[in-house]
Design a protein around this motif. Structure first.
Motif, mmCIF file in Angstrom:
data_model
loop_
_atom_site.group_PDB
_atom_site.id
_atom_site.type_symbol
_atom_site.label_atom_id
_atom_site.label_comp_id
_atom_site.label_asym_id
_atom_site.label_seq_id
_atom_site.Cartn_x
_atom_site.Cartn_y
_atom_site.Cartn_z
ATOM 1 N N TYR A 141 -44.616 -27.857 -2.054
ATOM 2 C CA TYR A 141 -45.542 -27.915 -3.177
ATOM 3 C C TYR A 141 -44.937 -27.303 -4.434
ATOM 4 N N ALA A 142 -44.275 -26.165 -4.282
ATOM 5 C CA ALA A 142 -43.656 -25.502 -5.437
ATOM 6 C C ALA A 142 -42.588 -26.398 -6.065
ATOM 7 N N CYS A 143 -41.769 -27.020 -5.225
ATOM 8 C CA CYS A 143 -40.724 -27.921 -5.728
ATOM 9 C C CYS A 143 -41.327 -29.108 -6.466
ATOM 10 N N LEU A 144 -42.403 -29.680 -5.924
ATOM 11 C CA LEU A 144 -43.022 -30.858 -6.534
ATOM 12 C C LEU A 144 -43.623 -30.525 -7.897
ATOM 13 N N ILE A 145 -44.282 -29.379 -8.019
ATOM 14 C CA ILE A 145 -44.877 -28.995 -9.303
ATOM 15 C C ILE A 145 -43.790 -28.769 -10.348
ATOM 16 N N ILE A 146 -42.720 -28.104 -9.958
ATOM 17 C CA ILE A 146 -41.608 -27.872 -10.887
ATOM 18 C C ILE A 146 -40.993 -29.196 -11.331
ATOM 19 N N ILE A 147 -40.798 -30.110 -10.379
ATOM 20 C CA ILE A 147 -40.200 -31.414 -10.695
ATOM 21 C C ILE A 147 -41.116 -32.215 -11.617
ATOM 22 N N GLY A 148 -42.426 -32.240 -11.304
ATOM 23 C CA GLY A 148 -43.376 -32.978 -12.134
ATOM 24 C C GLY A 148 -43.435 -32.436 -13.545
ATOM 25 N N ALA A 149 -43.456 -31.093 -13.676
ATOM 26 C CA ALA A 149 -43.503 -30.468 -14.997
ATOM 27 C C ALA A 149 -42.233 -30.767 -15.796
ATOM 28 N N THR A 150 -41.094 -30.721 -15.113
ATOM 29 C CA THR A 150 -39.826 -31.015 -15.785
ATOM 30 C C THR A 150 -39.778 -32.454 -16.258
ATOM 31 N N LEU A 151 -40.278 -33.353 -15.434
ATOM 32 C CA LEU A 151 -40.298 -34.779 -15.771
ATOM 33 C C LEU A 151 -41.130 -35.026 -17.032
ATOM 34 N N MET A 203 -45.927 -40.199 -15.048
ATOM 35 C CA MET A 203 -45.450 -40.008 -13.679
ATOM 36 C C MET A 203 -45.448 -38.520 -13.333
ATOM 37 N N GLY A 204 -44.928 -37.709 -14.263
ATOM 38 C CA GLY A 204 -44.888 -36.266 -14.044
ATOM 39 C C GLY A 204 -46.277 -35.668 -13.902
ATOM 40 N N ILE A 205 -47.211 -36.105 -14.752
ATOM 41 C CA ILE A 205 -48.587 -35.606 -14.685
ATOM 42 C C ILE A 205 -49.224 -35.964 -13.346
ATOM 43 N N PHE A 206 -49.016 -37.204 -12.894
ATOM 44 C CA PHE A 206 -49.590 -37.646 -11.621
ATOM 45 C C PHE A 206 -49.067 -36.789 -10.476
ATOM 46 N N ILE A 207 -47.769 -36.509 -10.486
ATOM 47 C CA ILE A 207 -47.146 -35.724 -9.417
ATOM 48 C C ILE A 207 -47.749 -34.320 -9.370
ATOM 49 N N ILE A 208 -47.961 -33.710 -10.543
ATOM 50 C CA ILE A 208 -48.559 -32.375 -10.595
ATOM 51 C C ILE A 208 -49.993 -32.405 -10.074
ATOM 52 N N GLY A 219 -59.602 -47.955 -6.090
ATOM 53 C CA GLY A 219 -59.434 -46.864 -7.045
ATOM 54 C C GLY A 219 -58.105 -46.151 -6.887
ATOM 55 N N ILE A 220 -57.735 -45.862 -5.652
ATOM 56 C CA ILE A 220 -56.473 -45.173 -5.392
ATOM 57 C C ILE A 220 -55.291 -46.083 -5.739
ATOM 58 N N GLY A 221 -55.414 -47.367 -5.410
ATOM 59 C CA GLY A 221 -54.364 -48.325 -5.749
ATOM 60 C C GLY A 221 -54.170 -48.434 -7.254
ATOM 61 N N PHE A 222 -55.282 -48.407 -7.995
ATOM 62 C CA PHE A 222 -55.186 -48.487 -9.457
ATOM 63 C C PHE A 222 -54.438 -47.281 -10.024
ATOM 64 N N PHE A 223 -54.789 -46.086 -9.565
ATOM 65 C CA PHE A 223 -54.117 -44.890 -10.074
ATOM 66 C C PHE A 223 -52.644 -44.875 -9.678
ATOM 67 N N ALA A 224 -52.337 -45.341 -8.466
ATOM 68 C CA ALA A 224 -50.936 -45.412 -8.038
ATOM 69 C C ALA A 224 -50.152 -46.359 -8.938
ATOM 70 N N GLY A 225 -50.731 -47.524 -9.245
ATOM 71 C CA GLY A 225 -50.066 -48.493 -10.111
ATOM 72 C C GLY A 225 -50.013 -48.035 -11.554
ATOM 73 N N PHE A 226 -51.102 -47.481 -12.058
ATOM 74 C CA PHE A 226 -51.187 -47.067 -13.457
ATOM 75 C C PHE A 226 -50.189 -45.963 -13.776
ATOM 76 N N PHE A 227 -50.014 -45.032 -12.823
ATOM 77 C CA PHE A 227 -49.079 -43.926 -13.027
ATOM 78 C C PHE A 227 -47.691 -44.243 -12.474
#
Length: 259
Positions: free
Chosen positions: A243-253, A117-122, A149-157
């Motif tokens: 964007y900065a907040c999302l990257i920090i959150i994804g990395a922390t996750l 989930m964190g990787i996808f967000i980043i 394709g987009i639906g698969f990645f959304a579900g997979f992550f």
């Protein structure tokens, strides 16, 4: 009186404290604010915020319910302005992809789900920052294929969000209101696909179902505030902060997934 109401409310929630409950409300509002402003990226904040509070699978349940209810508030106007044919074919692909992706998601352990989930967000945030757009042709067949394709990645992550959907429709040579309407319609279709999978196959826990319905209120308020904010706040101020907040959150996750 308010304290008594909160005490009664917390008795039917999944072991929540006052701080967790207030934090959940704040995350729902901020996620709605981002979705109202951008039209599609709210779950990039909603999901990791809820994961920190309650864990990945409960968070996914709550995001789907609250996001679906909140998005329904703006759906009538979106349907009115959307390109119904291309959105319908895209939606078919979304359902197929989401169901397949979620099937693989539930084969993994909880730490793995949190990490990805964190990787996808980043990755999704970096793509949004780059300004990349789909440059190919648009047709019902292509829309269905890309939607799958987009639906698969959304579900997979496990991230029921629409940043990649936004990139597809932003490439169209159409008025802004039509593009936004297309994105909003496909976002709600994505969330409905997630909900139907949970409801029909995995099943919903009653307490998280209730929490999702409850969080749709602050999310809807944030959604409306985001739409108003879009009219007065320049994108070059709002987007870099987001964007900065999302990257920090994804990395922390991702970093905390196996701790």
């Amino acid at each position: 009186m308010i304290e008594q109401f909160l005490n009664e409310l917390l008795t039917i929630l999944p072991g929540f404290s006052y701080l967790q409950f207030l934090s959940t409300i704040l995350v729902a509002f901020l996620g709605g604010l981002i979705r109202g402003y951008t039209g599609f990226a709210g779950a990039l904040l909603l999901l990791p915020g809820f994961v920190f509070i309650m864990g990945p699978l409960p968070a996914l349940n709550v995001v789907v319910i609250s996001g679906m209810i909140g998005q329904l508030l703006i759906l009538p106007n979106a349907v009115k302005n959307a390109q119904k044919k291309i959105v319908s074919f895209y939606g078919i692909g979304i359902f197929i992809g989401v169901y397949l992706g979620l099937f693989f998601l539930f084969q993994r352990e909880i730490p793995d789900i949190t990490f990805f989930m964190g990787i996808f967000i980043i990755v999704a945030t970096v793509i949004l920052m780059s300004g990349w757009k789909y440059k190919g042709k648009s047709s019902p067949v292509i829309a269905s294929t890309i939607g799958s394709g987009i639906g698969f990645f959304a579900g997979f992550f496990g991230v029921p969000t629409g940043p990649l959907t936004g990139l597809f429709f932003l490439s169209q040579n159409e008025p802004t209101k039509i593009i936004h309407a297309n994105i909003q319609c496909t976002v709600i279709l994505t969330v409905i696909a997630f909900f139907s999978y949970f409801y029909l196959i995995e099943g919903y826990e009653q307490d998280y179902l209730f929490l999702g319905l409850l969080m749709s209120i602050p999310l809807a308020i944030g959604l409306k505030c985001g739409q108003l904010l879009f009219k007065v706040l320049p994108e070059n101020i709002f987007k870099p902060i987001t964007y900065a907040c999302l990257i920090i959150i994804g990395a922390t996750l991702s970093f905390n997934a196996y701790i």
